[in-house]
Write an enzyme that holds these catalytic residues in place. Structure first.
Site, PDB file in Angstrom:
ATOM      1  CB  CYS A 159      18.063 110.170  10.351  1.00  0.00           C
ATOM      2  SG  CYS A 159      17.187 108.605  10.309  1.00  0.00           S
TER       3      CYS A 159
ATOM      4  CB  CYS B 181      15.067 109.377   8.080  1.00  0.00           C
ATOM      5  SG  CYS B 181      15.279 109.011   9.815  1.00  0.00           S
ATOM      6  CG  ASP B 182      16.474 112.204   5.589  1.00  0.00           C
ATOM      7  OD1 ASP B 182      15.249 112.043   5.448  1.00  0.00           O
ATOM      8  OD2 ASP B 182      16.975 112.909   6.483  1.00  0.00           O
TER       9      ASP B 182
END
Ligand code: NAP
Length: 360
Positions: A140, A143-144
Site C-alpha cells: 500500500c 499507507c507507507d
C-alpha cells in the site's frame, strides 16, 4: 465450532464493508431489513488504500477512496444498518438459520447472507518477503509511501494498481522503478500513459523479483531481480519439474541459459500484483468456489450463489471487472436478490424443507 442457539436471528447479515458491502447495506436498510454489517480486518476494503477515484459516476473532479467509503457508511447507517466489528472464521451453512462464527468467539445467525468480503493484496512469493513485509515491503503506497522519502523504490506489477502506486510514490522517493514480468503493461491506457510519461518513473521489463535483502532492523537494503531477454522468466522456470518456489527458481535460474540475475540497491518495495478473494471461511460449505477462489454465482444476472439464501457481491465474486462502480452495482443487486428470497417460504424453513419445495 459450536453454534450459539441463543443468538438472535437477523434477516440479513452482510459480511464486508467495502463498496459492495456498503451498497448492499444501503439497499437492505432502505428495504427495512435492518441489516447487520460485519466489518472485518480490512474495514472499507481496497478503496481505503487508494488515492483519488476518478471513474465513479457523479464525481467529475474525482473523490478520495476513503471519503467515498465514509460517506457510504454514513448513508447506510442513516437508513438503519448496524455495523459491528467481526471477522468470520467459519460458517455453518448446512441448515437454517445460517450461523457465522467470528474469530472473537461470537456467533451471528441470519436467514440471508450477503458475502462482500472482497479481495486482499497478493504477495509475489519472493524470498525474504514474509520477514520484511511491513519493514520496507508494502502492499500500500498510500499507507507507507511517506516512510520512503529520498529512497530508491521498486513497484512490482504492470496493472493499474502498480501504475497508481508508482505515480503516488514519486512524491516521496528519489526514484521509482516499475518491475514488470512482461514487456507490455496490463494497465488501462490512461494509467499506462500517465506512468510512462512521468519523469520520475522508469521501467524494468521482463523482470521478476527473486529475493529481498535486509532485516527488520535495517529495513530493505536491496533486491535480486531475474530477467530474461525473451520475457516473462517465470514461464520458463515454471516448466521446471522442480517447482516454482523461490529456492527452486533460484536453482533453476542458475541453470537456465539467458536468465540474468542482478542486485539492486533499493530501500523500499511496493507490491501491486493483484488480489486474491477472501473466501477461506466458505471452504467446505455448499457455496461453490472457482479455482481462483472467487465465489461462483448462478448463470444470468444475479448474485445468487450455489446455496439458496447466500448472495455474493463485489470483488469476491468478480474476477473480471473489479471496479468500484461494478462492486457498488453488485452490492445493490445482492440486497435486492436477498429481499426477494426472504419473501419466499423457503427462507424461514430448514434446508431440507427448501430442497423439498425445489423438487415439487
Ligand atoms: P491486475 O490488473 O490483475 O494486475 C496485476 C499485475 O501484477 C499484472 O500486471 C500481473 O502481470 C502482475 N502480477 C501478478 N502476479 C504476479 C507475480 N506473482 N509476480 C509478478 N507480477 C505479477 O491487478 P490490479 O492492478 O490490482 O487491478 C485490479 C483491478 O482494479 C483492475 O480492473 C484495475 O483496472 C482496477 N484498478 C483501477 C485503478 C484506477 O482506475 N485508478 C486503480 C487500481 C486498480 P501480468 O500482466 O503479466 O499478468
Amino acid at each position: 465450532m459450536n453454534g450459539d442457539s441463543n443468538a438472535p436471528v437477523r434477516d440479513v447479515v452482510i459480511v464486508g464493508t467495502g463498496v459492495a458491502g456498503l451498497s448492499a447495506a444501503v439497499y437492505a436498510a432502505r428495504a427495512d431489513l435492518e441489516p447487520l454489517v460485519l466489518e472485518g480486518p480490512e474495514p472499507g476494503g481496497q478503496l481505503t488504500l487508494t488515492t483519488d477515484v476518478e471513474n465513479f459516476l457523479g464525481f467529475p473532479e474525482g473523490v478520495g477512496g476513503m471519503e467515498l467509503i465514509q460517506r457510504g457508511k454514513e448513508q447506510a447507517s442513516r437508513f438503519g444498518a448496524e455495523f459491528v466489528h467481526g471477522t468470520v472464521a467459519d460458517a455453518t451453512l448446512d441448515d437454517r438459520p445460517f450461523e457465522l462464527h467470528l474469530s472473537n468467539g461470537e456467533t451471528r445467525r441470519t436467514r440471508a447472507l450477503i458475502v462482500a468480503t472482497g479481495a486482499s493484496a497478493r504477495w509475489v512469493g519472493a524470498e525474504g518477503e514474509a520477514d520484511l513485509m511491513g519493514y520496507g515491503v508494502s502492499t500500500c503506497a498510500t499507507c507507507d509511501g511517506a516512510f520512503h522519502r529520498g529512497d530508491d523504490v521498486l513497484v512490482i506489477g504492470g496493472g493499474d494498481s502498480a501504475m497508481e502506486e508508482a505515480l503516488f510514490l514519486t512524491k516521496f522517493a528519489d526514484s521509482v522503478t516499475v518491475v514488470h514480468r512482461r514487456d507490455e503493461l496490463r494497465a488501462s491506457e490512461v494509467m499506462a500513459k500517465r506512468a510512462r510519461g512521468h519523469d520520475g518513473v522508469s521501467f524494468r521489463w521482463n523482470s521478476e523479483l527473486l529475493e529481498i535483502h535486509g532485516s527488520k532492523d535495517e529495513g530493505v537494503t536491496g533486491v535480486t531481480l531475474i530477467s530474461h531477454p525473451d520475457g516473462y522468466p517465470r514461464q520458463k522456470l515454471e516448466a521446471s519439474p522442480t517447482g516454482d518456489g523461490p529456492a527452486d527458481r533460484a536453482a533453476k535460474t542458475r541453470e537456465t541459459g539467458g536468465i540474468e540475475r542482478e542486485f539492486l540497491d533499493v530501500g523500499g518495495i511496493f507490491y501491486g500484483v493483484g488480489h486474491v478473494p477472501n473466501t477461506d471461511f466458505l471452504e467446505g460449505t455448499a457455496v461453490e468456489l472457482a479455482d481462483t477462489g472467487h465465489i461462483e454465482t448462478q448463470a444470468g444476472m444475479t448474485t445468487e450463489t450455489t446455496l439458496d439464501g447466500v448472495f455474493a457481491a463485489g470483488d469476491v465474486m468478480d474476477p473480471d471487472y473489479r471496479q468500484a462502480i461494478t462492486s457498488a452495482g453488485t452490492g445493490s443487486m445482492a440486497a435486492l436478490d436477498a429481499e426477494d428470497w426472504l419473501e419466499q417460504p423457503a427462507a424461514s424453513g430448514s434446508i431440507a424443507a427448501s430442497e423439498a419445495i425445489a423438487d415439487d
